[in-house]
Design a protein around this motif. Structure first.
Motif, mmCIF file in Angstrom:
data_model
loop_
_atom_site.group_PDB
_atom_site.id
_atom_site.type_symbol
_atom_site.label_atom_id
_atom_site.label_comp_id
_atom_site.label_asym_id
_atom_site.label_seq_id
_atom_site.Cartn_x
_atom_site.Cartn_y
_atom_site.Cartn_z
ATOM 1 N N ARG A 20 2.724 -20.302 -16.581
ATOM 2 C CA ARG A 20 1.927 -20.654 -17.762
ATOM 3 C C ARG A 20 1.041 -21.840 -17.431
ATOM 4 N NH1 ARG A 20 7.112 -22.459 -18.534
ATOM 5 N NH2 ARG A 20 7.657 -20.445 -19.368
ATOM 6 N N GLY A 21 0.288 -22.296 -18.397
ATOM 7 C CA GLY A 21 -0.470 -23.526 -18.264
ATOM 8 C C GLY A 21 -1.613 -23.451 -17.275
ATOM 9 N N VAL A 22 -1.932 -24.594 -16.705
ATOM 10 C CA VAL A 22 -3.058 -24.686 -15.778
ATOM 11 C C VAL A 22 -2.821 -23.819 -14.551
ATOM 12 C CG1 VAL A 22 -4.493 -26.237 -14.423
ATOM 13 C CG2 VAL A 22 -3.604 -26.997 -16.612
ATOM 14 N N GLY A 23 -1.581 -23.763 -14.073
ATOM 15 C CA GLY A 23 -1.283 -22.931 -12.912
ATOM 16 C C GLY A 23 -1.643 -21.482 -13.128
ATOM 17 N N ARG A 24 -1.363 -20.978 -14.302
ATOM 18 C CA ARG A 24 -1.699 -19.585 -14.625
ATOM 19 C C ARG A 24 -3.212 -19.389 -14.638
ATOM 20 N NH1 ARG A 24 1.821 -15.988 -18.436
ATOM 21 N NH2 ARG A 24 0.533 -14.123 -18.735
ATOM 22 N N VAL A 37 -3.174 -13.445 -4.409
ATOM 23 C CA VAL A 37 -2.555 -14.647 -4.959
ATOM 24 C C VAL A 37 -1.051 -14.462 -5.125
ATOM 25 C CG1 VAL A 37 -2.654 -16.378 -6.779
ATOM 26 C CG2 VAL A 37 -4.699 -15.021 -6.258
ATOM 27 N N ILE A 38 -0.291 -15.289 -4.429
ATOM 28 C CA ILE A 38 1.149 -15.349 -4.632
ATOM 29 C C ILE A 38 1.385 -16.262 -5.823
ATOM 30 C CG2 ILE A 38 3.369 -15.970 -3.604
ATOM 31 C CD1 ILE A 38 1.862 -15.699 -0.839
ATOM 32 N N VAL A 39 2.058 -15.746 -6.830
ATOM 33 C CA VAL A 39 2.239 -16.455 -8.100
ATOM 34 C C VAL A 39 3.717 -16.792 -8.257
ATOM 35 C CG1 VAL A 39 1.976 -16.288 -10.596
ATOM 36 C CG2 VAL A 39 0.304 -15.192 -9.100
ATOM 37 N N THR A 40 4.041 -18.070 -8.343
ATOM 38 C CA THR A 40 5.446 -18.451 -8.410
ATOM 39 C C THR A 40 5.789 -19.178 -9.711
ATOM 40 O OG1 THR A 40 5.376 -20.702 -7.493
ATOM 41 C CG2 THR A 40 5.260 -18.885 -5.924
ATOM 42 N N GLY A 41 7.070 -19.193 -9.996
ATOM 43 C CA GLY A 41 7.576 -19.882 -11.169
ATOM 44 C C GLY A 41 9.050 -19.600 -11.327
ATOM 45 N N ARG A 42 9.638 -20.127 -12.390
ATOM 46 C CA ARG A 42 11.052 -19.890 -12.676
ATOM 47 C C ARG A 42 11.262 -18.923 -13.827
ATOM 48 N NH1 ARG A 42 13.178 -25.474 -14.186
ATOM 49 N NH2 ARG A 42 11.010 -25.683 -14.854
ATOM 50 N N PHE A 57 6.074 -15.436 -14.654
ATOM 51 C CA PHE A 57 5.182 -15.358 -13.498
ATOM 52 C C PHE A 57 4.779 -13.912 -13.194
ATOM 53 C CE2 PHE A 57 9.534 -15.604 -11.736
ATOM 54 C CZ PHE A 57 9.584 -14.473 -10.926
ATOM 55 N N GLU A 58 5.585 -12.937 -13.622
ATOM 56 C CA GLU A 58 5.159 -11.541 -13.458
ATOM 57 C C GLU A 58 3.919 -11.254 -14.314
ATOM 58 O OE1 GLU A 58 9.740 -11.328 -12.945
ATOM 59 O OE2 GLU A 58 8.327 -12.373 -14.254
ATOM 60 N N ASP A 59 3.914 -11.800 -15.546
ATOM 61 C CA ASP A 59 2.722 -11.669 -16.399
ATOM 62 C C ASP A 59 1.499 -12.254 -15.706
ATOM 63 O OD1 ASP A 59 4.020 -10.517 -18.545
ATOM 64 O OD2 ASP A 59 4.461 -12.428 -19.515
ATOM 65 N N ALA A 60 1.679 -13.436 -15.121
ATOM 66 C CA ALA A 60 0.562 -14.119 -14.457
ATOM 67 C C ALA A 60 0.035 -13.287 -13.288
ATOM 68 C CB ALA A 60 0.999 -15.496 -13.980
ATOM 69 N N ALA A 61 0.936 -12.661 -12.545
ATOM 70 C CA ALA A 61 0.509 -11.821 -11.418
ATOM 71 C C ALA A 61 -0.298 -10.626 -11.910
ATOM 72 C CB ALA A 61 1.725 -11.353 -10.629
ATOM 73 N N ARG A 62 0.090 -10.074 -13.052
ATOM 74 C CA ARG A 62 -0.685 -8.959 -13.614
ATOM 75 C C ARG A 62 -2.069 -9.421 -14.067
ATOM 76 N NH1 ARG A 62 4.596 -7.058 -15.160
ATOM 77 N NH2 ARG A 62 4.634 -8.348 -17.046
ATOM 78 N N GLU A 63 -2.156 -10.665 -14.555
ATOM 79 C CA GLU A 63 -3.470 -11.197 -14.933
ATOM 80 C C GLU A 63 -4.369 -11.343 -13.706
ATOM 81 O OE1 GLU A 63 -3.653 -14.662 -17.321
ATOM 82 O OE2 GLU A 63 -2.704 -13.701 -19.061
ATOM 83 N N VAL A 64 -3.789 -11.716 -12.585
ATOM 84 C CA VAL A 64 -4.549 -11.792 -11.332
ATOM 85 C C VAL A 64 -5.128 -10.416 -11.001
ATOM 86 C CG1 VAL A 64 -4.392 -12.170 -8.846
ATOM 87 C CG2 VAL A 64 -3.247 -13.749 -10.421
ATOM 88 N N GLU A 65 -4.298 -9.391 -11.121
ATOM 89 C CA GLU A 65 -4.738 -8.024 -10.833
ATOM 90 C C GLU A 65 -5.846 -7.595 -11.794
ATOM 91 O OE1 GLU A 65 -3.451 -5.586 -8.657
ATOM 92 O OE2 GLU A 65 -1.928 -6.842 -7.694
ATOM 93 N N ALA A 66 -5.667 -7.882 -13.073
ATOM 94 C CA ALA A 66 -6.666 -7.490 -14.069
ATOM 95 C C ALA A 66 -7.998 -8.198 -13.845
ATOM 96 C CB ALA A 66 -6.146 -7.793 -15.470
ATOM 97 N N ALA A 67 -7.927 -9.397 -13.259
ATOM 98 C CA ALA A 67 -9.154 -10.172 -13.022
ATOM 99 C C ALA A 67 -9.898 -9.705 -11.778
ATOM 100 C CB ALA A 67 -8.816 -11.652 -12.891
ATOM 101 N N GLY A 68 -9.232 -8.890 -10.949
ATOM 102 C CA GLY A 68 -9.910 -8.366 -9.761
ATOM 103 C C GLY A 68 -9.274 -8.721 -8.445
ATOM 104 N N GLY A 69 -8.183 -9.480 -8.462
ATOM 105 C CA GLY A 69 -7.511 -9.849 -7.220
ATOM 106 C C GLY A 69 -6.250 -9.047 -7.006
ATOM 107 N N LYS A 70 -5.406 -9.529 -6.113
ATOM 108 C CA LYS A 70 -4.109 -8.929 -5.848
ATOM 109 C C LYS A 70 -3.040 -9.952 -6.185
ATOM 110 C CE LYS A 70 -5.481 -4.951 -4.160
ATOM 111 N NZ LYS A 70 -5.167 -3.669 -4.856
ATOM 112 N N GLY A 71 -2.125 -9.597 -7.100
ATOM 113 C CA GLY A 71 -1.106 -10.537 -7.530
ATOM 114 C C GLY A 71 0.255 -10.214 -6.957
#
Length: 292
Positions: A20-24, A37-42, A57-71
């Motif tokens: 979440r937050g700025v990291g996301r 992008v490797i996305v980490t968290g607890r 962090f799984e949600d964040a990785a999916r946002e990376v994918e939706a934005a055009g990258g690989k999460g």
């Protein structure tokens, strides 16, 4: 389309503390630029979540994918040396290198509801009325966590003689941040960025700090403080993407850079197309206590 769209295709990035937050926001912006992008968290869909919050962090990785990258989601407690070493070993086995590592880990506000911490104190409560343990928690989830990750990734970057390490913090030149424990933790994080830069520079590795404004994070929004914010997490994210795509980024090593200044230098905007100005510290209330 942003100034960095697809400019990081083929780059391997890691964002620590991105549930979440700025990291996301940083992870999403790197995805916008085409990075892996490797996305980490607890906070995980399959396990416990910090402060019982919904973001993972799984949600964040999916946002990376939706934005055009690989999460690539990865669970990691960044205050655990074993967890951090395992994360970096996995990343290097999987990808062979790490081009950009961003540390947005900050657990100093866990349990904060916008008014009180679990111990009953508030942000800015005089230090002599606060449990000393709060300082230890701030340092463990800030300075110590950042040192663990940088220490783990540095050998590979030194061997490659390239790489960028960005630590998220807050520039203190404007004055006191309004809370002794928060102020001390951020000062130490800034000094860590400066000190690491001195030792990494001879090997072609850049280390710097990034200072956002008052960010509209999920925690800030839920505390009812959204009207006080100046920008979204994506603004800091686009700053990181711009830095990661700059072949001359080493000129910034050791510095604490303002997101607003970078927006004007690189030409990127926040989510709504605006370029918010530098955040000015309110000497009565201090800085943003909930970036993460």
């Amino acid at each position: 389309m942003t100034a960095t769209q697809h400019s990081l295709a083929g780059r391997i990035c890691l964002v620590a503390g991105a549930s979440r937050g700025v990291g996301r926001g940083i992870a999403k912006a790197l995805g916008e630029a085409g990075a892996a992008v490797i996305v980490t968290g607890r906070s995980s869909e399959a396990g416990p979540r910090t402060d019982q919050r919904m973001e993972t962090f799984e949600d964040a990785a999916r946002e990376v994918e939706a934005a055009g990258g690989k999460g690539y989601p990865y669970r990691c407690d960044h205050t655990s040396e074993r967890d951090v070493d395992g994360l970096v070993a996995w990343a290097l086995r999987r990808f062979g290198r790490l081009d950009c590592v961003v540390d947005a880990v900050w657990g100093g506000n866990e349990g904060y509801d916008g008014e009180r911490y679990p111990d009953g104190s508030g942000f800015g409560t005089p230090f002599w009325r606060r449990p000393a343990a709060r300082l230890g928690e701030s340092f463990e989830s800030g300075v110590y966590a950042q040192l663990l990750l940088a220490r783990a990734v540095a050998p590979a970057m030194v061997q490659m003689r390239s790489g960028l390490i960005v630590t998220l913090s807050f520039d203190m030149v404007g004055g006191y941040l309004g809370d002794v424990f928060y102020d001390l933790a951020k000062a130490a994080m800034n000094r860590l960025s400066f000190a690491m830069a001195q030792e990494l520079k001879p090997f072609g590795v850049t280390a710097l700090g990034l200072s956002p404004g008052h960010v509209l994070t999920e925690r800030v929004r839920d505390a009812g403080l959204g009207q006080q914010t100046t920008e979204t997490p994506l603004y800091a994210g686009r700053a990181v993407a711009a830095l990661a795509g700059d072949p001359d980024v080493s000129r910034h090593t050791g510095q604490i850079l303002h997101v607003a200044d970078l927006a004007r230098a690189y030409g990127f905007t926040d989510r709504d197309g605006s370029q918010p100005a530098r955040y000015v510290i309110n000497q009565q209330g201090g800085g943003d206590v909930a970036q993460g």
